[in-house]
Enzyme design. Structure first.
Site, short mmCIF file in Angstrom:
data_model
loop_
_atom_site.label_atom_id
_atom_site.label_comp_id
_atom_site.label_asym_id
_atom_site.label_seq_id
_atom_site.Cartn_x
_atom_site.Cartn_y
_atom_site.Cartn_z
N HIS A 72 0.65 -0.67 -0.04
CA HIS A 72 -0.22 -0.14 -0.40
C HIS A 72 0.84 1.10 0.66
O HIS A 72 1.80 1.12 1.46
CB HIS A 72 -0.46 0.21 1.53
CG HIS A 72 -2.68 -0.87 0.99
ND1 HIS A 72 -3.41 -0.41 1.71
CD2 HIS A 72 -2.41 -1.90 0.04
CE1 HIS A 72 -3.81 -1.71 1.32
NE2 HIS A 72 -3.61 -1.79 0.35
N TYR A 201 -9.00 6.06 7.51
CA TYR A 201 -9.12 6.37 8.78
C TYR A 201 -10.50 7.90 8.33
O TYR A 201 -9.45 8.75 8.10
CB TYR A 201 -7.76 6.89 9.43
CG TYR A 201 -6.98 5.41 9.79
CD1 TYR A 201 -5.83 5.06 8.06
CD2 TYR A 201 -6.52 5.31 10.61
CE1 TYR A 201 -4.57 4.52 8.29
CE2 TYR A 201 -5.53 3.99 11.27
CZ TYR A 201 -5.34 3.90 9.77
OH TYR A 201 -4.46 2.46 10.23
N PRO A 295 -4.31 0.95 18.66
CA PRO A 295 -3.85 0.50 17.84
C PRO A 295 -3.35 0.90 15.80
O PRO A 295 -3.32 1.14 15.67
CB PRO A 295 -4.75 -0.80 17.23
CG PRO A 295 -5.88 -0.25 18.61
CD PRO A 295 -4.68 0.26 19.40
N LYS A 299 1.15 -0.05 15.01
CA LYS A 299 2.94 0.34 15.15
C LYS A 299 2.89 -1.27 16.31
O LYS A 299 4.46 -1.74 16.39
CB LYS A 299 2.90 1.34 16.12
CG LYS A 299 3.38 2.67 15.19
CD LYS A 299 4.65 2.58 14.41
CE LYS A 299 4.54 3.25 13.33
NZ LYS A 299 4.82 2.48 11.77
N TYR A 387 4.39 7.07 10.28
CA TYR A 387 3.29 4.77 9.73
C TYR A 387 3.93 5.06 8.40
O TYR A 387 4.13 2.82 9.29
CB TYR A 387 2.64 6.21 8.47
CG TYR A 387 1.12 4.92 8.69
CD1 TYR A 387 0.02 5.11 9.42
CD2 TYR A 387 1.48 3.84 7.38
CE1 TYR A 387 -0.75 3.92 9.25
CE2 TYR A 387 -0.14 2.31 7.37
CZ TYR A 387 -1.62 2.97 8.04
OH TYR A 387 -2.34 1.75 8.55
P1 RFL Z 1 1.59 -11.13 21.45
O1 RFL Z 1 0.92 -11.68 20.03
O2 RFL Z 1 0.41 -10.90 22.99
O3 RFL Z 1 1.76 -12.91 22.15
C1 RFL Z 1 2.67 -13.21 23.10
C2 RFL Z 1 2.65 -14.54 23.37
O4 RFL Z 1 3.30 -14.87 24.90
C3 RFL Z 1 2.03 -15.88 25.21
N1 RFL Z 1 2.21 -16.07 26.78
C4 RFL Z 1 2.85 -17.04 27.42
N2 RFL Z 1 3.83 -18.19 26.88
C5 RFL Z 1 4.54 -18.95 27.75
N3 RFL Z 1 4.12 -18.60 29.26
C6 RFL Z 1 3.09 -17.58 29.56
N4 RFL Z 1 3.05 -17.37 30.85
C7 RFL Z 1 3.13 -16.73 28.71
N5 RFL Z 1 1.78 -15.22 28.74
C8 RFL Z 1 1.56 -15.14 27.38
C9 RFL Z 1 0.98 -15.83 25.15
O5 RFL Z 1 -0.18 -16.42 24.58
C10 RFL Z 1 1.18 -15.22 23.43
O6 RFL Z 1 1.36 -16.16 22.51
O7 RFL Z 1 2.60 -10.42 21.65
P2 RFL Z 1 3.86 -10.51 20.96
O8 RFL Z 1 4.93 -11.29 20.08
O9 RFL Z 1 5.39 -9.25 21.14
O10 RFL Z 1 3.40 -9.17 19.51
C11 RFL Z 1 2.56 -8.09 19.19
C12 RFL Z 1 1.62 -7.76 18.80
O11 RFL Z 1 0.43 -9.19 18.75
C13 RFL Z 1 0.90 -6.62 19.22
O12 RFL Z 1 1.54 -5.55 18.82
C14 RFL Z 1 -0.66 -6.32 17.18
O13 RFL Z 1 -1.24 -6.85 17.67
C15 RFL Z 1 -0.97 -5.07 18.03
N6 RFL Z 1 -1.69 -4.45 16.87
C16 RFL Z 1 -1.27 -3.45 15.55
N7 RFL Z 1 0.50 -3.74 14.93
C17 RFL Z 1 0.36 -3.38 13.78
O14 RFL Z 1 1.89 -3.36 14.39
N8 RFL Z 1 0.04 -3.10 12.88
C18 RFL Z 1 -1.29 -3.21 13.89
O15 RFL Z 1 -2.01 -2.71 12.32
C19 RFL Z 1 -1.64 -3.57 14.21
N9 RFL Z 1 -3.07 -3.66 14.58
C20 RFL Z 1 -2.92 -4.47 17.08
C21 RFL Z 1 -4.23 -4.34 16.22
C22 RFL Z 1 -3.82 -5.14 18.00
C23 RFL Z 1 -4.32 -5.69 17.81
N10 RFL Z 1 -5.28 -5.73 19.54
C24 RFL Z 1 -6.24 -7.13 19.37
C25 RFL Z 1 -4.79 -5.70 20.56
C26 RFL Z 1 -5.20 -4.42 15.54
C27 RFL Z 1 -5.40 -5.00 16.86
C28 RFL Z 1 -7.23 -5.27 17.26
C1 PHB Z 2 -6.20 -3.79 10.25
O1 PHB Z 2 -5.62 -4.18 9.63
O2 PHB Z 2 -6.39 -4.81 11.61
C2 PHB Z 2 -4.85 -2.42 11.01
C3 PHB Z 2 -4.73 -2.06 10.18
C4 PHB Z 2 -4.18 -0.17 10.59
C5 PHB Z 2 -4.52 -0.24 11.91
C6 PHB Z 2 -5.11 -1.19 13.27
C7 PHB Z 2 -5.42 -2.42 12.53
O3 PHB Z 2 -4.10 1.17 12.42
#
Ligand code: RFL
Ligand code: PHB
Length: 394
Positions: A72, A201, A295, A299, A387
């Site tokens: 994108h 957005y 989110p 990032k 971004y």
């Molecule tokens: P995670 O993915 O939470 O993984 C942590 C893992 O540790 C396990 N765990 C354990 N394992 C063993 N023993 C224990 N005691 C444990 N406790 C926990 C868990 O089961 C899990 O598998 O962290 P990590 O790897 O640091 O990754 C971070 C990302 O997942 C997170 O920052 C992103 O998803 C945030 N985020 C977004 N980030 C982006 O860069 N671009 C995006 O577009 C974006 N959109 C989002 C998002 C997060 C969202 N939510 C649900 C919070 C959109 C959403 C809706």
């Molecule tokens: C997503 O595709 O889940 C998404 C994209 C952009 C954002 C947050 C989530 O800022």
């Protein structure tokens, strides 16, 4: 069992770190609390920065990403009934982002690690980490009904916001910074082709909305909702009507989303959080275990990747030369980038959402700021640079 690097958590941070270490010839063990299917289907991020894509390619996880990922070159901002496009390459010297779901990144990394990496144990829940300030920290975990022990040269907490590794850093050396927000996101996945080519957005009087995608036939959409909202109060038709109302513009009043079956619906709270330092003795924190961003700036996943890229480099230097110089610098190196991303995510969130308490004055300030981004190349470039991701050294 003993390993050089014990990795707690098999999310994107832990899995990418394991692959980076594997490529560098350093052995590791990954302990993941959940089962494989749960980890592979957790709906989360969608946007990858160039540096994240490069790292995935470098560890051999680029093939499907290159086939199915959607590059994108911009995003659209909608506010005050108008639409404005931010063009990334022209504002950043050629950078862009790739839409490829976190679920797919995780599936690719797990398949690789199981095929040709060190142990990756599912349903292995870490209970405690002892001896962070000794030469050989000890990880206690429960696996196949028994309590087991893993001794390590280094332990890396990639166990997310609700993990246990943070507890290995004594309260006396830890500082926590936190902010919550007076709104959440209702996120849906729908079997409906996105009618838009780029992410939208939208700032509106009714609240924020975001249109993203997962594939040419699957839309990912978000609506700002009050904290504590029950997804059950949002039947599908209400969601689609509200999305159309928030994305409406004066220029094309007939513009509507394509509707389709909603296959997932969840409410997500928003939070900013940083814990410092990101290291204590031989225990390091990476990804959501150390910091959370709302989110809106896309990032979180990219910050997690950046942390483990820095860490893998530092561990490789230690392994090759015995020098801990880069490991000693890890926390400061990462925190500079973390705080920049915290500020950007806060800026995007507070500029685009409507705080239920906000005054008409504050709404006018938001619109003025968005107008500035739409009319000034410098303001647009500031948004585009953040971004698409700042250089890893920055
Ligand atoms: P995670 O993915 O939470 O993984 C942590 C893992 O540790 C396990 N765990 C354990 N394992 C063993 N023993 C224990 N005691 C444990 N406790 C926990 C868990 O089961 C899990 O598998 O962290 P990590 O790897 O640091 O990754 C971070 C990302 O997942 C997170 O920052 C992103 O998803 C945030 N985020 C977004 N980030 C982006 O860069 N671009 C995006 O577009 C974006 N959109 C989002 C998002 C997060 C969202 N939510 C649900 C919070 C959109 C959403 C809706
Ligand atoms: C997503 O595709 O889940 C998404 C994209 C952009 C954002 C947050 C989530 O800022």
């Amino acid at each position: 069992m003993h390993t050089t690097v014990g990795i707690i958590g098999g999310g994107p941070a832990g899995l990418l770190l394991a692959r980076l270490l594997h490529v560098a010839g350093i052995d590791s063990v990954v302990l993941e609390r959940r089962d494989r299917s749960y980890v592979e289907h957790r709906q989360r991020a969608g946007i990858l920065e160039q540096a994240t894509v490069d790292a995935l390619r470098a560890v051999g996880a680029g093939a499907r990403l290159d086939r199915e990922g959607m590059p994108h070159d911009g995003i659209e901002l909608r506010f005050g009934g108008r639409a404005h496009r931010i063009d990334f390459p022209s504002l950043t010297g050629g950078r862009n982002v790739t839409v490829y779901a976190q679920t797919e990144v995780v599936k690719d990394l797990i398949a690789l690690q199981l095929a040709e990496g060190g142990p990756l144990l599912f349903e292995a829940e870490v209970i405690s980490i002892d001896g962070a300030d000794t030469g050989s920290p000890v990880v206690r975990y429960r696996h196949e009904g028994r309590e087991q022990i893993l001794t390590c040269d280094y332990v890396i907490g990639c166990d997310g916001f609700h993990g246990v590794t943070r507890n290995a850093v004594p309260d006396s050396v830890r500082t926590t910074y936190e902010r919550t927000y007076p709104y959440s996101w209702l996120g849906i996945l729908a079997e409906a082709p996105p009618v838009y080519e780029e992410l939208i957005y939208a700032h509106s009087e009714r609240g924020f909305a975001l249109a993203s995608m997962r594939s040419p036939s699957v839309s990912r959409l978000y609506l700002q909702v009050p904290n504590g909202t029950d997804p059950g109060d949002w039947p599908d038709e209400r969601i689609w009507d509200e999305l159309d109302a928030r994305f409406a513009t004066h220029i094309d009043p007939g513009w509507k989303l394509e509707r389709g079956p909603v296959t997932s619906k969840a409410v997500l709270p928003m939070r900013s959080y940083v814990t410092e330092p990101m290291r204590y003795g031989r225990v390091f924190l990476a990804g959501d275990a150390a910091h959370i961003v709302p989110p809106t700036g896309a990032k979180g996943l990219n910050l997690a990747a950046a942390d483990v890229i820095v860490l893998a480099h530092a561990l490789t230097r230690w392994r090759e030369t015995g020098s801990t110089e880069l490991l000693d610098a890890y926390s400061d190196t990462c925190l500079r980038r973390v705080w920049r991303a915290e500020h950007f995510s806060y800026f995007m969130t507070t500029t685009l959402h409507t705080d239920p308490e906000q005054s008409a004055f504050e709404t006018r300030l938001q619109l003025s700021q968005l107008e500035r981004v739409a009319t000034s190349k410098h303001a647009a470039a500031e948004l585009a640079e953040n971004y698409t991701g700042l250089p890893l050294s920055g």
